[in-house]
Design a protein around this motif. Sequence first.
Motif, PDB file in Angstrom:
ATOM      1  N   ALA A 101       0.646  -1.275   0.135  1.00  0.00           N
ATOM      2  CA  ALA A 101       0.133   0.258  -0.236  1.00  0.00           C
ATOM      3  C   ALA A 101       0.862   1.205   0.128  1.00  0.00           C
ATOM      4  CB  ALA A 101      -0.799   0.073   1.189  1.00  0.00           C
ATOM      5  N   ALA A 102       0.837   2.062  -1.082  1.00  0.00           N
ATOM      6  CA  ALA A 102       1.938   3.157  -1.181  1.00  0.00           C
ATOM      7  C   ALA A 102       1.497   4.407  -1.597  1.00  0.00           C
ATOM      8  CB  ALA A 102       2.972   2.551  -2.368  1.00  0.00           C
ATOM      9  N   PHE A 103       1.898   5.559  -0.929  1.00  0.00           N
ATOM     10  CA  PHE A 103       1.485   6.763  -1.151  1.00  0.00           C
ATOM     11  C   PHE A 103       2.746   7.375  -2.179  1.00  0.00           C
ATOM     12  CE2 PHE A 103      -1.031   5.622   2.349  1.00  0.00           C
ATOM     13  CZ  PHE A 103      -2.288   5.841   2.049  1.00  0.00           C
ATOM     14  N   ASP A 104       2.155   7.825  -3.130  1.00  0.00           N
ATOM     15  CA  ASP A 104       3.225   8.593  -4.140  1.00  0.00           C
ATOM     16  C   ASP A 104       4.348   7.744  -4.357  1.00  0.00           C
ATOM     17  OD1 ASP A 104       1.615  10.686  -4.301  1.00  0.00           O
ATOM     18  OD2 ASP A 104       2.671  11.817  -2.614  1.00  0.00           O
ATOM     19  N   GLY A 105       4.230   6.290  -4.348  1.00  0.00           N
ATOM     20  CA  GLY A 105       5.140   5.379  -4.723  1.00  0.00           C
ATOM     21  C   GLY A 105       6.141   4.941  -3.354  1.00  0.00           C
ATOM     22  N   VAL A 106       5.479   5.481  -2.221  1.00  0.00           N
ATOM     23  CA  VAL A 106       6.306   5.069  -1.086  1.00  0.00           C
ATOM     24  C   VAL A 106       5.479   4.125   0.033  1.00  0.00           C
ATOM     25  CG1 VAL A 106       7.237   5.896   1.009  1.00  0.00           C
ATOM     26  CG2 VAL A 106       7.664   7.386  -0.840  1.00  0.00           C
ATOM     27  N   ARG A 107       6.075   2.986  -0.081  1.00  0.00           N
ATOM     28  CA  ARG A 107       5.177   1.749   0.795  1.00  0.00           C
ATOM     29  C   ARG A 107       5.025   2.483   2.328  1.00  0.00           C
ATOM     30  NH1 ARG A 107       7.092  -4.266   1.103  1.00  0.00           N
ATOM     31  NH2 ARG A 107       5.117  -5.020   2.019  1.00  0.00           N
ATOM     32  N   ALA A 108       3.536   2.456   2.803  1.00  0.00           N
ATOM     33  CA  ALA A 108       3.138   2.893   4.161  1.00  0.00           C
ATOM     34  C   ALA A 108       3.051   1.459   5.105  1.00  0.00           C
ATOM     35  CB  ALA A 108       1.831   3.358   3.710  1.00  0.00           C
ATOM     36  N   PRO A 109       3.656   1.763   6.295  1.00  0.00           N
ATOM     37  CA  PRO A 109       3.510   0.852   7.250  1.00  0.00           C
ATOM     38  C   PRO A 109       2.015   0.501   7.424  1.00  0.00           C
ATOM     39  CG  PRO A 109       4.043   2.839   8.162  1.00  0.00           C
ATOM     40  CD  PRO A 109       4.025   3.017   6.743  1.00  0.00           C
TER      41      PRO A 109
END
Length: 373
Positions: A101-109
Amino acid sequence: CRCIHISLALLLCSLSLSPGEVLAHRLTPAVATVTFEPGGEVNITVAANFEALMAGVSPSHKDTEESPQAATYSSLRALPSADFSAQLTRYIPQYIEGLHAAFDGVRAPLRLVSADVKSVDDSRKTRTSTVHFRATAPSNAQQFTWAYAERFGTSVLRIHAGTAAPVTKLLRPGNRSDAYPLAEPYRGPGAWQVMLDYTAHGFIHIVPEGLDHILFVIGIVLLSIRVGPLLWQVTAFTLAHSITLSLALFGIVELPSSIVEPLIAASIIYVGVENLMTARLKPWRVAIVFGFGLLHGMGFAGVLRDIGLPPDQLIPALIAFNVGVEGGQLTVVAGTLLAGCFWFSGKVWYRKRLVMPASTMIALIGAYWLIER
């Protein structure tokens, strides 16, 4: 002879309706539901057959019985809910590694909220468990993407955001979703893209995933490759499954898979056995193919329920899925003809060396599925 054929069909149907196992071994897509809340909080729930995931059953197997991990899967399914819930909780950290699950390509914990395991009074029934996670979107996030690990198989992504219509997308193993915009209204795919997607879903459900439907169509082709009779049978089958697919999806007609799937197996036995009993296409075969097509349509409806249909483009998606199914069937017809029927049907040995062995194999596979299902 006609009475024998009709009696055989009725016997197979009655056997299929007898009590037996519910389809516990069928793998279905996991369903991930993502809900965006005010303040940047995100709820993510995943409903899946976690016994199959924990056992390591490969998504390449449509049926868990085909997997080397079948015994492990069965032992997990036999666990009481409380015991399985404890094992599932221990498995969650490993499971999270396969969720992206990523926001702007950065995976969220992802933070585990709960794991819900339903009580099942019959261990032969599939147990779908639901795991709840939460994540926090950065305040300036523009896009959200989702991916489900290839080893976990197919997933259905459903996104809810405010008052916008829910977004539904089927993701093949390992595929990443399209970017979902967070800072502006989501317009969703256009009608043409939806039709392309669902045409592909329908085709893939037949080739390569629909072995039961493939065998039924091959059985139809084996008996006679004359254009007229073949066209009548394929048309009857298409019309029938289109009718019940539509009626089942709109809730007008519904049968549980524990009845539909054994009957589909019975239809495969029927075409195989009839090919062995007669060398000529009988007039009633078209009617029987139509009847079995009604059953196959209910099987297709089960697949579409797993995938889901876009509520704002329901009819185009339904039509496209039917087109894809038909394309898959015609591919099977063409493949069967090119594999030997077209070239050798005029040979004196055609029936003895090709039709009889192939039809026997089709009937035996159908019989195995009927017992299993």
